[in-house]
Design a protein around this motif. Structure first.
Motif, PDB file in Angstrom:
ATOM      1  N   THR A 120       0.831  -1.680  -0.105  1.00 17.27           N
ATOM      2  CA  THR A 120       0.309  -0.232   0.143  1.00 17.27           C
ATOM      3  C   THR A 120       1.223   1.543   0.635  1.00 17.27           C
ATOM      4  O   THR A 120       0.358   1.797  -0.356  1.00 17.27           O
ATOM      5  CB  THR A 120      -1.155   0.045   1.594  1.00 17.27           C
ATOM      6  OG1 THR A 120      -0.208   0.012   2.628  1.00 17.27           O
ATOM      7  CG2 THR A 120      -1.741  -1.271   1.424  1.00 17.27           C
TER       8      THR A 120
ATOM      9  N   SER B 254       1.074   3.229  -3.253  1.00 19.28           N
ATOM     10  CA  SER B 254       0.013   3.972  -3.769  1.00 19.28           C
ATOM     11  C   SER B 254       0.507   5.388  -3.397  1.00 19.28           C
ATOM     12  O   SER B 254      -0.350   6.118  -4.852  1.00 19.28           O
ATOM     13  CB  SER B 254      -1.601   3.700  -3.333  1.00 19.28           C
ATOM     14  OG  SER B 254      -1.951   2.656  -2.970  1.00 19.28           O
TER      15      SER B 254
ATOM     16  N   LEU C 173      -8.074   1.374  -7.362  1.00 17.07           N
ATOM     17  CA  LEU C 173      -8.777  -0.108  -7.688  1.00 17.07           C
ATOM     18  C   LEU C 173      -7.571  -0.359  -8.207  1.00 17.07           C
ATOM     19  O   LEU C 173      -7.626  -2.219  -8.721  1.00 17.07           O
ATOM     20  CB  LEU C 173      -9.774   0.684  -9.296  1.00 17.07           C
ATOM     21  CG  LEU C 173     -10.869   1.574  -8.196  1.00 17.07           C
ATOM     22  CD1 LEU C 173     -11.985   1.573  -9.156  1.00 17.07           C
ATOM     23  CD2 LEU C 173     -11.586   0.255  -7.048  1.00 17.07           C
TER      24      LEU C 173
ATOM     25  N   ASP D  33      -4.228  -0.520  -8.448  1.00 17.10           N
ATOM     26  CA  ASP D  33      -2.804  -0.983  -6.921  1.00 17.10           C
ATOM     27  C   ASP D  33      -3.836  -2.210  -5.860  1.00 17.10           C
ATOM     28  O   ASP D  33      -3.573  -3.193  -5.778  1.00 17.10           O
ATOM     29  CB  ASP D  33      -3.016   0.528  -5.641  1.00 17.10           C
ATOM     30  CG  ASP D  33      -2.331   0.722  -6.408  1.00 17.10           C
ATOM     31  OD1 ASP D  33      -1.414   0.910  -7.441  1.00 17.10           O
ATOM     32  OD2 ASP D  33      -2.419   2.409  -5.369  1.00 17.10           O
ATOM     33  N   SER D  34      -5.004  -2.411  -6.687  1.00 22.19           N
ATOM     34  CA  SER D  34      -5.675  -3.591  -5.580  1.00 22.19           C
ATOM     35  C   SER D  34      -5.910  -5.087  -6.285  1.00 22.19           C
ATOM     36  O   SER D  34      -5.744  -5.787  -5.943  1.00 22.19           O
ATOM     37  CB  SER D  34      -7.540  -3.303  -6.161  1.00 22.19           C
ATOM     38  OG  SER D  34      -8.157  -1.899  -4.513  1.00 22.19           O
TER      39      SER D  34
ATOM     40  N   TYR E 111      -2.279  -5.739  -4.991  1.00 19.33           N
ATOM     41  CA  TYR E 111      -2.272  -6.541  -3.950  1.00 19.33           C
ATOM     42  C   TYR E 111      -3.357  -8.106  -4.162  1.00 19.33           C
ATOM     43  O   TYR E 111      -2.679  -8.645  -3.246  1.00 19.33           O
ATOM     44  CB  TYR E 111      -4.003  -5.512  -2.986  1.00 19.33           C
ATOM     45  CG  TYR E 111      -3.330  -4.530  -2.896  1.00 19.33           C
ATOM     46  CD1 TYR E 111      -2.378  -3.839  -2.966  1.00 19.33           C
ATOM     47  CD2 TYR E 111      -5.099  -3.194  -2.449  1.00 19.33           C
ATOM     48  CE1 TYR E 111      -1.927  -2.531  -2.490  1.00 19.33           C
ATOM     49  CE2 TYR E 111      -4.710  -2.081  -2.681  1.00 19.33           C
ATOM     50  CZ  TYR E 111      -3.479  -1.332  -2.486  1.00 19.33           C
ATOM     51  OH  TYR E 111      -3.143  -0.336  -2.186  1.00 19.33           O
TER      52      TYR E 111
ATOM     53  N   VAL F  38      -7.749  -7.797   1.083  1.00 17.12           N
ATOM     54  CA  VAL F  38      -8.024  -6.194   0.270  1.00 17.12           C
ATOM     55  C   VAL F  38      -8.162  -5.723   0.563  1.00 17.12           C
ATOM     56  O   VAL F  38      -8.337  -4.198  -0.080  1.00 17.12           O
ATOM     57  CB  VAL F  38      -8.237  -6.785  -1.350  1.00 17.12           C
ATOM     58  CG1 VAL F  38      -7.889  -5.858  -2.454  1.00 17.12           C
ATOM     59  CG2 VAL F  38      -6.878  -8.263  -1.505  1.00 17.12           C
TER      60      VAL F  38
ATOM     61  N   SER G 166      -6.403  -3.718   3.092  1.00 16.01           N
ATOM     62  CA  SER G 166      -5.296  -2.393   2.359  1.00 16.01           C
ATOM     63  C   SER G 166      -5.961  -0.823   1.157  1.00 16.01           C
ATOM     64  O   SER G 166      -5.057   0.062   1.842  1.00 16.01           O
ATOM     65  CB  SER G 166      -5.158  -3.637   1.430  1.00 16.01           C
ATOM     66  OG  SER G 166      -4.255  -4.242   2.071  1.00 16.01           O
ATOM     67  N   PHE G 167      -6.781  -1.070   0.996  1.00 16.25           N
ATOM     68  CA  PHE G 167      -7.743  -0.229   0.277  1.00 16.25           C
ATOM     69  C   PHE G 167      -7.950   0.939   1.105  1.00 16.25           C
ATOM     70  O   PHE G 167      -7.603   1.907   0.863  1.00 16.25           O
ATOM     71  CB  PHE G 167      -9.413  -0.430  -0.282  1.00 16.25           C
ATOM     72  CG  PHE G 167      -9.378   0.111  -1.628  1.00 16.25           C
ATOM     73  CD1 PHE G 167      -9.132   0.300  -2.754  1.00 16.25           C
ATOM     74  CD2 PHE G 167     -10.865   1.300  -0.694  1.00 16.25           C
ATOM     75  CE1 PHE G 167     -10.205   1.875  -3.266  1.00 16.25           C
ATOM     76  CE2 PHE G 167     -11.411   1.823  -1.565  1.00 16.25           C
ATOM     77  CZ  PHE G 167     -11.159   2.432  -3.016  1.00 16.25           C
TER      78      PHE G 167
ATOM     79  N   SER H 255      -4.730   2.624   2.249  1.00 15.72           N
ATOM     80  CA  SER H 255      -3.865   3.052   1.114  1.00 15.72           C
ATOM     81  C   SER H 255      -4.393   4.324   1.163  1.00 15.72           C
ATOM     82  O   SER H 255      -3.086   5.396   0.778  1.00 15.72           O
ATOM     83  CB  SER H 255      -4.319   2.068  -0.538  1.00 15.72           C
ATOM     84  OG  SER H 255      -5.286   2.500  -0.618  1.00 15.72           O
TER      85      SER H 255
END
Length: 278
Positions: free
Chosen positions: A99, A102, A134, A136-137, A140, A173, A176-177, A180
């Protein structure tokens, strides 16, 4: 002999205007469409520079092998027993470390002037931010999948099977979203990508190692044990262990989701405000 160009007469100008006006104006992209487009942009960056996937492929494998075979015998008595304990925690650690990038990516776009181009587009203002996260997800998901697949190859077998592993990955995930957005704020406040990376890891490293990712909190001194038990990363690791074991810890799962939502609710508006002001 030279000729002087003459200005177009009124008839020619009217013909050009009619031709332009007869073409239907393309519809303005909606918020979701714009965000997905910028998410796809993140995927294209990985396509053209595959080295960006090193941090979500090589690094997780290195952590898993190093901690399992260097410390497994000393901590748990055997590498197989320690793998059963630490793999859900390493899943959490590997994805959360990702993360930080990001914020690094956002700061890179700022310093290179890419964000200024985005502002000139007739799109929903937060679309570049949301789309970037999104994209970056997907990273993850790749990092988490690598950890689980390598763990299974080393002998790890989740009692809940594939469903438990997928549920743990989904929870990590989502968390982490939310996290981030914190690093996006750093990306907008600091001046260089290296500064964002250093500040991000200075925050995430202590929280990760002062958790139950590697050791049982019961073996720690009293004050440290108290901190580890309330550490959100410990709660997330506990939730993942329970999901993989087939005995979901409802409290840990709910707390992890609430923390992720709280991080997003606090830092998403702050990120948007800083983004508009840069």
């Amino acid at each position: 002999m030279t000729t002087t160009p003459t200005a177009p007469d009124a008839a020619d100008t009217a013909a050009v205007r009619r031709a332009i006006s007869s073409t239907p104006r393309p519809p303005r992209p909606g918020p979701l469409s714009a965000a997905l487009t910028f998410g796809w942009r993140g995927m294209l960056k990985v396509k053209h520079v595959p080295e960006q996937l090193l941090d979500v492929t090589v690094t997780p494998v290195m952590f898993l092998l190093m901690f399992t075979y260097l410390f497994g015998g000393a901590i748990a008595g055997s590498t197989s027993a320690y793998l059963d304990y630490t793999l859900p925690g390493l899943l959490v650690m590997s994805v959360l470390f990702t993360t930080v990038y990001s914020g690094v990516s956002l700061n890179t776009d700022l310093t290179k002037g890419v964000v200024d181009r985005f502002r000139s587009l007739p799109i929903w203002r937060p679309a570049p931010l949301l789309g970037s996260l999104l994209g970056d997800s997907v990273r993850y998901v790749i990092a988490g999948t690598v950890i689980i697949v390598v763990g299974v190859a080393l002998g790890y077998r989740p009692d809940a099977g594939v469903a438990g592993a997928l549920a743990s990955l989904a929870l990590v995930v989502v968390f982490s979203f939310g996290l981030s957005w914190v690093f996006c704020v750093l990306g907008l406040l600091l001046r260089t990508p290296n500064a964002v990376m250093n500040a991000g890891f200075m925050g995430i490293f202590p929280l990760t190692f002062l958790s139950n990712v590697f050791v049982d909190p019961a073996t720690l001194p009293g004050p440290l044990q108290a901190f580890v038990e309330v550490n959100p990363i410990s709660v997330l690791a506990t939730a993942c262990r329970s999901l993989m074991a087939g005995e979901p810890d409802g409290t840990a799962i709910v707390v992890s989701l609430v923390v992720a939502a709280a991080l997003a609710l606090v830092f998403l508006p702050l990120t948007t405000r800083l983004y508009r002001g840069r």
